[in-house]
Scaffold this motif. Structure first.
Motif: not given
Ligand code: G6P
Length: 614
Positions: A175-184, A205-214
């Motif tokens: 529902g609320s936005p979250l983005a992943v940023g790629y650096g070096s 940009y994560l889509e709704d329901g996504d989760w990210a293991i960073v």
């Protein structure tokens, strides 16, 4: 709106977290905090007020961790104190959060019974305890987060770091936005690309329901079912500006998708989530009990928000309501009685007709309350009291998120009026507030119909006319749906009260004219039979070869078995909040029709965002 950042870096991250949070200041906040890992131990610094208070604290008590999360909090559950500021943490996990956890009360009770000790009044803290509980059962941090996400209801974004885990950060979006940023060699999480612009312009940009293991090495994104998914990495243009389109093709698309978040944010401003009561953030210079009549005026989409509000004010507060298009109000010589209330609704706060009406109302000794999105606008400045919508900047000329935020504010005002005039009981108020709190989640569900709506929109491109029908508060939504379609696709469209079908528009119906019917199954006893009447109208359309697009809920879909009907099914929800949620499919239908026709969606021909001439 709360802002989220997270960094897995190669050097101390606290300063960078604060820099990123500064870029999220535009979202509004009242406390802030960061957490990093100091030799494997989760360590937090939090402060009430602006970021300089947090910076001062970090100067006194610096942090050197190379992984961390940061947050600007805009208070929802609990006051804006240091104790309630994020990150929230146990000895095992720290979390930052944007949005609303609807079921936090039940979760908190359950966790409390199992011995969890809470240090704040927030809904967020239950998330930290749930993850901790799962980890205590022997789960890894990743599995513990997966198990926790399944237990949370609401619209939210989250970011986590874990004790002893220097190479793991988890983000989740629902529902609320979250983005992943790629650096070096470094990776980031952020509420938007603007926050991450100093570090990277490569964003997924994560889509709704996504989760990210960073991790330092990259990110693994999983969808709501736990399956690994790829999300496109795009080059963001956010670095030089504070407003960007995210991964959307148009501002309008971005603004449609922002609605669960900005409506949640606006509601949080008007509702005490802990007591589930409306708590207006403004001092009203009048007493609802002394108001004998309410006049509402506005233009365009804002007028339709006012039309919905008329139903709410009449139903909840028994106040007689007059509503006018602003350009008519001031010239129609309506008798106004000193001491009554006039409400003006405007996204820009600059619309000339609305402003002229406001001045006319003031001359006639009305109390003037305005619902505006731009706080320093002329309408805001000239009003006795301003009820702000917190939609954030709306760039697309066709209004979307401002409309649903106007509805959120107006509904809270109507509930406040109803309570103060003794029409609504405490229980009535609580039921209405609960329904409002659930709205962002239903809006996210409505957005998930987008692929279906996109396909449907392609079938509208060769139509010359489209009719929109609705009853009760769905009637203004029908008007708004028709307005959206004509504004951006240039297809002629009309909105009608379904009961009026037989008094004219039925003459137009043939197989070339689609009819969009907005008809949630109305459960309220006083409007028994209303849905069935709409089904009769659908029969009348079908009998003349008309093609029907029905937007309804599961019960409505079961009951309305009319031939040549395509059904878009939204979740079941309280009737009161349906205008906020049903606005989304009609916005998406207009948007995708316009995209298929290749029109200038954000700046349609001849239209202006702010109409400053009468
Ligand atoms: C213009 C805009 C509409 C808006 C209307 C009222 O027509 O194109 O999107 O609804 O003005 O504007 P306001 O800023 O007063 O809400």
């Amino acid at each position: 709106m709360c802002g989220i950042v997270g960094i897995i870096g190669r050097k101390a991250v606290a300063g960078h977290l604060v820099d990123a949070l500064k870029r999220l200041e535009y979202r509004g906040y009242d406390s802030a905090g960061v957490a990093t890992l100091e030799k494997g131990t989760l360590t937090r610094r939090r402060a009430e007020g602006k970021l300089r208070a947090l910076e001062a604290k970090l100067e006194r008590e610096p942090l050197s961790g190379q992984i961390g999360i940061g947050h600007t909090r805009w208070a929802t559950h609990g006051r804006p104190t240091e104790r309630n500021a994020h990150p929230h943490a146990t000895e095992k996990v720290a979390v930052v959060h944007n949005g609303i956890i609807e079921n936090f009360r039940e979760l908190r009770e359950k966790l409390g019974k199992n011995g969890a000790k809470f240090g704040s009044e927030t809904d967020t803290e239950v998330v930290a305890h749930l993850v901790t509980d799962e980890m205590k059962k022997g789960k890894s941090p990743i599995d513990a987060v997966a198990a926790t996400l399944k237990q949370l209801r609401g619209a939210f974004a989250l970011a986590f770091i874990f004790a002893g885990e220097e190479d793991l950060m988890i983000g989740a979006r629902k529902g609320s936005p979250l983005a992943v940023g790629y650096g070096s060699g470094e990776m980031y999480l952020g509420s938007d690309a603007i926050a991450l612009a100093p570090f990277t312009d490569l964003i997924a940009y994560l889509e709704d329901g996504d989760w990210a293991i960073v991790t330092h090495a990259g990110v693994e994104i999983r969808d709501v079912n736990g399956h690994k998914v790829e999300r496109p990495i795009i080059k963001s243009s956010a670095s030089s500006q504070m407003v960007d389109k995210g991964n959307h093709k148009h501002f309008m698309a971005k603004e449609i998708h922002e609605q669960p978040e900005v409506v949640g944010h606006t509601l949080a401003h008007y509702i005490d989530m802990t007591t589930e009561r409306v708590q207006l953030p403004i001092d009203l210079p009048f007493d609802w009990k002394n108001i004998k009549r309410l006049s509402i005026s506005a233009c365009g989409t804002a007028f339709y928000a006012g039309l919905v509000a008329k139903y709410w004010f009449e139903r909840f507060s028994h106040l007689p309501v007059e509503i006018d298009i602003a350009s008519e109000f001031r010239y129609r010589e309506a008798p106004l009685f000193a001491g009554d209330l006039a409400i003006f609704i405007s996204q820009s706060g600059e619309t000339a007709d609305t402003l002229a009406s406001l001045r006319y109302a003031k001359e006639n000794k009305q109390h003037v309350l305005s619902v505006v999105n731009v706080p320093m606008s002329t309408i805001a400045r000239e009003s006795d009291v301003v009820a702000p919508t917190l939609a954030g900047p709306e760039i697309g000329v066709a209004s979307t998120k401002a409309f649903t935020c106007q509805l959120a504010v107006l509904c809270c005002l109507a509930v406040a009026a109803g309570r103060s005039r003794g029409v609504l009981s405490d229980q009535d108020e609580q039921n209405l507030v609960r329904a409002l709190i659930e709205t962002p989640r239903h809006m996210a569900a409505a957005l998930s119909l987008e692929p279906q709506i996109e396909a449907l929109a392609r079938t509208l491109t060769n139509c010359h006319d489209v009719l929109y029908l609705g009853r009760g508060t769905s009637y203004p939504v029908a008007l708004e749906g028709a307005l959206k379609l004509k504004e951006i696709s240039y297809i002629h469209a009309e909105g009608y009260a379904a009961g009026e079908l037989k008094h004219g528009p039925i003459a137009l119906i043939d197989e070339t004219m689609p009819v969009v019917v907005i008809a949630p199954y109305d459960k309220s006893p006083r409007r028994e039979g209303v849905f069935e009447k709409t089904v009769s109208n659908m029969q009348e359309v079908a009998a003349r070869g008309g093609r029907i697009i029905l937007i309804t809920d599961p019960k409505g879909a079961r009951e309305a078995t009319v031939e040549s009907t395509l059904v878009l099914t939204l979740p079941d929800m309280a009737t009161t909040v349906t205008p906020l949620v049903y606005a989304i499919p009609v916005q998406l239908l207009a948007y995708h029709t316009a995209v298929a026709l290749n029109t200038d969606v954000d700046q349609p021909r001849n239209l202006a965002k702010s109409v400053t001439v009468e």
